[in-house]
Enzyme design. Sequence first.
Site, PDB file in Angstrom:
ATOM      1  N   ASP A  53       0.873  -1.165   0.000  1.00  0.00           N
ATOM      2  CA  ASP A  53       0.000   0.000   0.000  1.00  0.00           C
ATOM      3  C   ASP A  53       0.924   1.233   0.000  1.00  0.00           C
ATOM      4  O   ASP A  53       2.153   1.135   0.060  1.00  0.00           O
ATOM      5  CB  ASP A  53      -0.960  -0.032   1.196  1.00  0.00           C
ATOM      6  CG  ASP A  53      -2.173   0.869   0.956  1.00  0.00           C
ATOM      7  OD1 ASP A  53      -2.124   1.727   0.055  1.00  0.00           O
ATOM      8  OD2 ASP A  53      -3.171   0.720   1.674  1.00  0.00           O
TER       9      ASP A  53
HETATM   10  C1  BGC Z   1      -5.113   3.056   0.285  1.00  0.00           C
HETATM   11  C2  BGC Z   1      -5.356   1.961  -0.723  1.00  0.00           C
HETATM   12  C3  BGC Z   1      -5.271   2.517  -2.120  1.00  0.00           C
HETATM   13  C4  BGC Z   1      -3.924   3.192  -2.304  1.00  0.00           C
HETATM   14  C5  BGC Z   1      -3.712   3.746  -3.697  1.00  0.00           C
HETATM   15  C6  BGC Z   1      -3.860   3.867  -0.032  1.00  0.00           C
HETATM   16  O1  BGC Z   1      -3.746   4.969   0.778  1.00  0.00           O
HETATM   17  O2  BGC Z   1      -4.995   2.476   1.567  1.00  0.00           O
HETATM   18  O3  BGC Z   1      -6.619   1.360  -0.495  1.00  0.00           O
HETATM   19  O4  BGC Z   1      -5.464   1.503  -3.059  1.00  0.00           O
HETATM   20  O5  BGC Z   1      -3.820   4.253  -1.377  1.00  0.00           O
HETATM   21  O6  BGC Z   1      -4.458   4.875  -3.938  1.00  0.00           O
END
Ligand code: BGC
Length: 760
Positions: free
Chosen positions: A320
């Site tokens: 993430d």
């Molecule tokens: C979130 C994810 C997301 C990623 C990309 C993160 O902050 O936890 O769910 O897919 O950002 O945008």
Amino acid sequence: MNQSTNWILVIPLFLLLVFSVENCTDSNAQSNINGSAEIDIQRKVKDLMSKLTLEDKVGEMTQLSIDVISKGSPFNLSEPHTLDTEKLKKVIVDLRVGSIMNVGGHAYDREHWEQIITKVQKMAMEEKESGIPVLYGIDAIHGANYTHSSVLFPQQIGMAATWNTDLVRKIGEITAYETRASGIPWNFSPILDLGRDPRWPRLWETFGEDVYLASQMGKSLIEGYQGDSISGKRKVAACMKHFLGYSCTVSGKDRTQAWIPERQLQEYFVPTFQTAIYAGAKTVMINSGEMNGIPVHCNPKILKDLLRDQMGFKGLAVTDWEDVAYLASRHKVAKNNKDAIRLAINAGIDMAMVPVDTRFPILLKELVEEGLVPLSRINEAVERILTLKFELGLFENPYFNYDDYEEFGSFENIEIAYQAALESQTLLKNDNKTLPLSKNKKVLVTGLTSNSITALNGGWSRTWQGAEEKYHTDGKPTILGAIESKIGKENVIYESEKDLRRVKAAATKADVAIVCIGEMPYAEKSGDIDDLDLTKNHIDLVKTVAITGTPVIIVLAEGRPRIFREAEPLAKAVLMSYLPGNEGGRAVADILFGDYNPNGKLSITYPRYSNSLLPYDHKHTDRFNRDYSWKGYNPQWGFGHGLSYTTFKYSDLKLNPEILTDLEPITISIVVTNTGNRDGKEVVQLYVSDKVASITPPVKRLRGFKKIDLKIGESKTVVFNIDADDIAFVGIENQWITEPGVFGIQIKDLRSNFEYKTKN
Ligand code: BGC
């Protein structure tokens, strides 16, 4: 099966329950085609791998945000958004970065996506030596939300409230199509974290609290995204997230510590992901948080032993946002960024969503050269990345032409979003048949969420936080707008909730007041709250209206069930709208004025008190009250609750045979009759309870549901099959087991028992 049964055998059997054979898309012919395509891809990957340098490989493992290749500084890009060719060259040609993600600030139109994708892919395929195309990823979590004019569906919590897997599969198909129509082949969706804590700010991104419902919904969405093959122009690769244990923090706040015992992990948090893996999910995103004291991004027990060895996942694991660096800067388990990279890659990460620091591939190369990360780990990761790129058809079709996508934003696609919004609406209370309202009443509409399209869509809608109205599609009615269209502007008085004096005066002139309360958009950390109670201004608004004697109807537009027990008795009717998306205004108005008969059911428990946040499948002792009665579980409304404008009678519950063995399932049938005066849909829910078990059994567990249509007076027989896997649980040795004994069946208020006997 008994306690000595090997769990490796039991898990796949148990999951047949959530991955029903009837819905399994693989025919023999299809699996032969897939089989030979797979061999061909393996050959191509092997061939390409033999030509790559270490620089190429660590570059492939790097994912950067579009901010890094855009004009302006990251997080403060120039408008209108444009790519910066020099930066692009550095990232793609010099650093050989394999994946780009996200959007710079807000949604783009498809022409702009076409320019971006064409520029990025041309640079990768024509100027980079390896010629490997870039894998673009995005969060299209309720439709292609970062593309202007795409269809926006209800958020996952509302999708689950439809209890309609066919509809959710269709949502997946349209989302995949509209995401590909923006040139993007990889969708960071669905969320398979279980929404068992209503405080968690990402609850609305989940399919709710129940493991069975969430597994079915996740499977359907993934089938819609991926179909039989992701290579075509209509499909995308799904990304199940966030593996594992993200949604269950001690504090209820985002990205804080979770402590989840092995038994609970296996029984509640693994199955949604396991079902998704059986459904063929291509990629997984890792949980940003820490579980049991170890950040998941550096835990090989979760990333290898569990994900790969136990669960059999073969696809790509991406981090993430910034989570490798956070191992040092937030979690304090690594000395510095380089050490963090070593820990994460060795633990099993294939690709790092870095996403703005371009040193990642350089440091990773150093680590390999210093012998701190084995080359075999790099090869394994890059093979997974290349496999996905081949499977997506990116080598043959790196570009896209937005003109090829005539169905983008079509009437038919919008109709599906409208239907999903309608089926998600959950009527929680309707005293004295207050609803539906007749269309010739004078109606007061007020409340923070009554005239806002952002309140209906929530976060991840045109922008990350979803709060900026100006990026939303023109002409989508708010609740107020939809009510005005339905009954005529002259019959509607609108008052802003800010001026309670005016609201009170308006209420005295109205026949009925529709008070729309809840939450304004937020995403992730910014949605953390210290108190689950609905804020005082909402409660005061309801009180102000109710004191006039005008009947109050509350509409809740909110991402999680905010407690409002003080205001609830003041309302004659309550409609839970969740975050219903762009067609949500119309759906609410249709239900309030009787043009649609509600059939949504709660995908979560609606709590009454902030110190009683238990899900429906709690333990018996959770019901033991301070007065020594068994009335201790008293939510505002229970999981699975939802009213209709018609009535359904349940009768003739039959079990055949009444003894379950490992050899023969039990068939359970029930007759449901529409006894009211409107056609309607009903969700028939089957719950099973273990009367006595070696691990304290939950009071009941959902083990089947079917959504049926019934005309006035019509009866249908609904049939479920229960086999031994449906009564399995995670036992004393933390393995799936079954135990002989007596089990209860409950459908609506009808109950029966069966006995389970093992072969011997
Ligand atoms: C979130 C994810 C997301 C990623 C990309 C993160 O902050 O936890 O769910 O897919 O950002 O945008």
